[in-house]
Design an enzyme around this catalytic site. Structure first.
Site, mmCIF file in Angstrom:
data_model
loop_
_atom_site.group_PDB
_atom_site.id
_atom_site.type_symbol
_atom_site.label_atom_id
_atom_site.label_comp_id
_atom_site.label_asym_id
_atom_site.label_seq_id
_atom_site.Cartn_x
_atom_site.Cartn_y
_atom_site.Cartn_z
ATOM 1 N N TYR A 1 0.863 -1.179 0.000
ATOM 2 C CA TYR A 1 0.000 0.000 0.000
ATOM 3 C C TYR A 1 0.896 1.224 0.000
ATOM 4 C CZ TYR A 1 -4.502 -2.193 0.890
ATOM 5 O OH TYR A 1 -5.653 -2.904 0.783
ATOM 6 N N PHE A 2 0.830 1.993 -1.055
ATOM 7 C CA PHE A 2 1.649 3.198 -1.154
ATOM 8 C C PHE A 2 0.885 4.389 -0.609
ATOM 9 C CE2 PHE A 2 3.651 0.398 -4.164
ATOM 10 C CZ PHE A 2 4.983 0.596 -3.871
#
Length: 124
Positions: free
Chosen positions: A43-44
């Site tokens: 998850y950026f």
């Protein structure tokens, strides 16, 4: 996005570098959330310091940079949160020839394009 275990370090490093290279970005990073036998989900997250009237342009530029790296590594564009409008422009590149199948299914099931127009990179 979901990538293969062997690719995750490079994807992480390259996406973070790409996001951080966009003017106005304060920080880009990620965490690994879901793990599978053959890979995991990253998850950026990103944070910028951009004038209000330039935020949409900055946000698009940052995710354009991130998605270019994700596609290069043949990782998925999204995990279980879907594609929506943010990643829709990358669906054809991500699915390759399979995108025409998706387009045909959409046309057959929703010929008037009433259900979620513009989503999944399909014509609005």
């Amino acid at each position: 996005m979901i990538g293969r275990w062997r690719d995750l370090p490079a994807i992480y490093d390259e996406v973070v570098a790409a996001i951080n290279a966009v003017p106005g970005t304060l920080a880009g990073s990620a965490h690994q959330s879901h793990a599978y036998v053959d890979g995991a989900c990253l998850y950026f997250s990103l944070r910028g310091d951009v004038a209000v009237d330039q935020r949409a342009e900055w946000y698009r530029a940052a995710w354009d940079a991130a998605n270019a790296v994700i596609l290069k590594h043949k990782a998925t564009l999204s995990h279980h949160h879907g594609v929506g409008l943010l990643r829709a422009p990358y669906m054809a590149a991500s699915f390759g020839a399979g995108f025409q199948v998706l387009r045909a299914v959409k046309a057959a099931l929703d010929p008037k394009n009433l259900l979620n127009p513009g989503k999944l990179g399909l014509d609005a």
